[in-house]
Enzyme design. Structure first.
Site, short mmCIF file in Angstrom:
data_model
loop_
_atom_site.label_atom_id
_atom_site.label_comp_id
_atom_site.label_asym_id
_atom_site.label_seq_id
_atom_site.Cartn_x
_atom_site.Cartn_y
_atom_site.Cartn_z
CG ASP A 277 8.24 6.01 65.62
OD1 ASP A 277 9.28 6.09 66.31
OD2 ASP A 277 7.87 4.97 65.05
P1 TAP Z 1 5.63 4.04 68.56
O1 TAP Z 1 6.54 5.01 67.91
O2 TAP Z 1 5.57 2.68 68.01
O3 TAP Z 1 6.04 4.00 70.11
C1 TAP Z 1 5.25 3.36 71.03
C2 TAP Z 1 5.94 3.44 72.36
O4 TAP Z 1 5.04 2.90 73.32
C3 TAP Z 1 7.20 2.63 72.45
O5 TAP Z 1 8.35 3.46 72.40
C4 TAP Z 1 7.08 1.85 73.78
O6 TAP Z 1 8.19 2.15 74.60
C5 TAP Z 1 5.80 2.41 74.40
N1 TAP Z 1 5.02 1.38 75.05
C6 TAP Z 1 4.71 0.14 74.64
N2 TAP Z 1 3.98 -0.50 75.56
C7 TAP Z 1 3.79 0.36 76.59
C8 TAP Z 1 3.12 0.28 77.83
N3 TAP Z 1 2.48 -0.84 78.23
N4 TAP Z 1 3.14 1.36 78.64
C9 TAP Z 1 3.81 2.48 78.27
N5 TAP Z 1 4.45 2.62 77.11
C10 TAP Z 1 4.45 1.56 76.28
O7 TAP Z 1 4.13 4.59 68.60
P2 TAP Z 1 3.49 5.92 68.00
O8 TAP Z 1 4.21 7.13 68.49
O9 TAP Z 1 2.04 5.77 68.25
O10 TAP Z 1 3.80 5.84 66.45
C11 TAP Z 1 3.21 4.88 65.60
C12 TAP Z 1 4.26 4.25 64.72
O11 TAP Z 1 3.73 3.07 64.14
C13 TAP Z 1 4.68 5.15 63.57
O12 TAP Z 1 6.01 4.92 63.23
C14 TAP Z 1 3.75 4.69 62.45
O13 TAP Z 1 4.22 5.00 61.16
C15 TAP Z 1 3.74 3.20 62.70
N6 TAP Z 1 2.55 2.51 62.18
C16 TAP Z 1 1.37 3.12 62.25
C17 TAP Z 1 0.26 2.49 61.73
C18 TAP Z 1 -1.03 3.27 61.74
S1 TAP Z 1 -1.99 3.20 60.48
N7 TAP Z 1 -1.33 4.01 62.77
C19 TAP Z 1 0.33 1.19 61.20
C20 TAP Z 1 1.59 0.55 61.20
C21 TAP Z 1 2.70 1.24 61.70
P3 TAP Z 1 8.61 1.14 75.80
O14 TAP Z 1 8.81 -0.19 75.16
O15 TAP Z 1 9.85 1.75 76.34
O16 TAP Z 1 7.49 1.14 76.80
#
Ligand code: TAP
Length: 461
Positions: free
Chosen positions: A388
């Protein structure tokens, strides 16, 4: 000695606790002092709880409660995975809200016999904030852990949302009704309790995926405000101070997080249904996979590399090999920076904590505003389990649920490597056009394995 008044000693201990809380919070601001700060604040809490326990008629109950709470807290904090900390924080906020809700409820019966207007107002407000925090936090926990998914149009969800709006007017209405019908207060009071709990569910239910970090910190702030009100109700100084500290710091964090998402808090809370699992069905074209050997050949010839970690790096626990890769790239003559998005991962500062644990120098970390203007100069941007926070839809697609959120614009680098296991979406549930761009190569697999393969290639030199 029999008539000894503990109140003064108690107040001195409370003051000492408050000083320890403030010192601890200040120390949390720096990575080098954070651990000590945490310990100092916890000591303050132990002092405050022990001083309060002096008032309890049966000290055995207090000791058992402190031990039980301490053991449960310790077991949870040892067992919980780094990636599940936001869920745990959501539950902690909820239990804080529940505690204040129950305190205020327990005060209601005393008040009916001894009517005091200010106390009534405090009881009703504390119940409202504590109750909304409790049920709202449980929903936040469900959403973060993937147990609750809500789509626009869900009838039940809309009923809960209506109850939330109803709950906003429930505080003044209940106060007026109670002042008129105090003799038969039960019906009004229990209806109020029910509306508050159901309203809390409706408060968090419509808030979409990417906005959850803001909601969690807002609920954290609410739990503090509710505690401060409970402190006023019980005339307990340390509860007022601790509650105000949590309330104020949570509010500041909420505003910072909302700014990081380029939204206002009001917009996040009241626009609703920012869609937690919508997904673009648009055909974006073909992806171009790459293997570690070919990726290595490009990296070996790069003079500037940006590493952008995300949630997937935390899942894979790849931070140590990432640091190793960074060092190998530097030894090979490249300038290496780490692009850190404020909401990358699942909690504020998630990437900073992981990289600090792996001893990556803080000087190498850059924020989106600093790195985006010079993105074109990077030969390679390596996106490690981030999705994201590097999604160009946020800047290019006005209809996207994440439109307006600032991103790290890796698509403007000369070449982009995206390390993830599949084509699945990130937390916000939206498709990512980055994967289909001409300059993007997908290195599929677990992030730790992929980085380890790159490290091995460098070492075979
Ligand atoms: P995300 O958009 O959640 O994407 C994480 C990606 O990691 C996924 O597409 C997944 O794809 C990949 N992944 C998972 N396990 C993996 C592994 N073992 N090896 C390689 N890739 C892996 O993460 P982001 O870009 O860090 O964004 C964070 C999101 O979480 C935002 O939307 C944010 O608003 C939300 N959020 C953030 C927080 C805070 S405070 N930081 C709290 C709650 C929510 P695959 O499954 O294809 O591997």
């Amino acid at each position: 000695m029999e008539n000894f008044d503990f109140t003064n000693i108690q107040n001195i201990i409370y003051m000492l606790s408050a000083m320890l809380f403030i010192t601890g919070i200040k120390m949390l601001g720096k990575e080098s002092t954070a651990q000590k700060g945490n310990f100092i604040s916890a000591t303050g809490m132990l002092l405050a709880v022990s001083a309060t326990a002096i008032n309890i008629v049966n000290p055995l109950i207090a000791i058992v409660a402190i031990l039980l709470g301490g053991i449960i807290g310790a077991v949870i904090s040892v067992k919980v995975k780094m990636t599940s900390i936001p869920e745990m924080v959501a539950l902690f906020n909820g239990f804080g809200g529940l505690a204040t809700f129950l305190i205020a409820w327990s005060q209601m019966n005393n008040l009916v016999n001894d009517i005091a207007i200010l106390q009534f107002v405090l009881v009703v407000i504390t119940i409202y904030i504590g109750g909304v925090t409790f049920s709202g936090s449980l929903v936040a926990f469900g959403k973060l852990s993937g147990r609750i998914n809500v789509n626009k149009g869900d009838v039940l969800a809309n009923i809960f949302v209506s109850l939330f709006y109803l709950s906003l007017i429930a505080v003044p209405v209940t106060l007026i009704a109670l002042s008129i019908y105090i003799e038969t207060y039960q019906l009004i009071f229990y209806t109020f309790l029910a509306i508050v709990i159901l309203g809390g569910i409706g408060f968090v239910l419509p808030i979409g995926g990417g906005d959850m970090p803001v909601v969690i910190s807002l609920l954290n702030s609410f739990s503090g405000i509710a505690a401060a009100f409970a402190g006023l109700l019980l005339v307990n100084n340390v509860l007022i101070v601790a509650g105000s500290l949590v309330g104020a710091s949570g509010l500041i964090l909420t505003i910072i997080m909302a700014k990081a998402m380029n939204r206002t808090v009001g917009n996040i809370l009241f626009v609703g249904y920012a869609s937690s699992n919508s997904s673009s069905s648009k055909d974006e074209g073909e992806v171009k996979p790459i293997n570690a050997e070919d990726a290595y050949l490009i990296l070996e010839n790069s003079s500037s590399v940006l590493i952008v970690p995300g949630y997937g790096m935390a899942v894979a626990q790849a931070q140590h090999v990432v640091r190793e890769l960074g060092e190998l790239l530097e030894e090979n003559g490249a300038e290496v920076k780490y692009g850190i998005h404020p909401v990358a991962g699942r909690m504020p500062g998630h990437m900073n904590v992981l990289l600090a644990e792996a001893n990556v120098s803080y000087d190498l970390l850059v924020e989106p505003d600093d790195v985006n203007p010079t993105m074109e100069v990077f030969d390679v941007a390596i996106v490690i389990g981030a999705n994201d926070v590097v999604n160009p839809s946020a800047t290019e697609e006005p209809g996207s649920p994440i439109y307006g959120m600032p991103i790290i614009e890796v698509h403007k680098a000369k070449t982009v490597f995206v390390l993830k296991r599949s084509m699945s979406s990130g937390f916000a549930g939206v498709q990512n056009p980055l994967f289909f761009k001409e300059n993007t190569r997908m290195l599929f697999g677990d992030a730790k394995d992929s980085i380890s393969n790159l490290v091995s290639e460098f070492k075979e030199l």
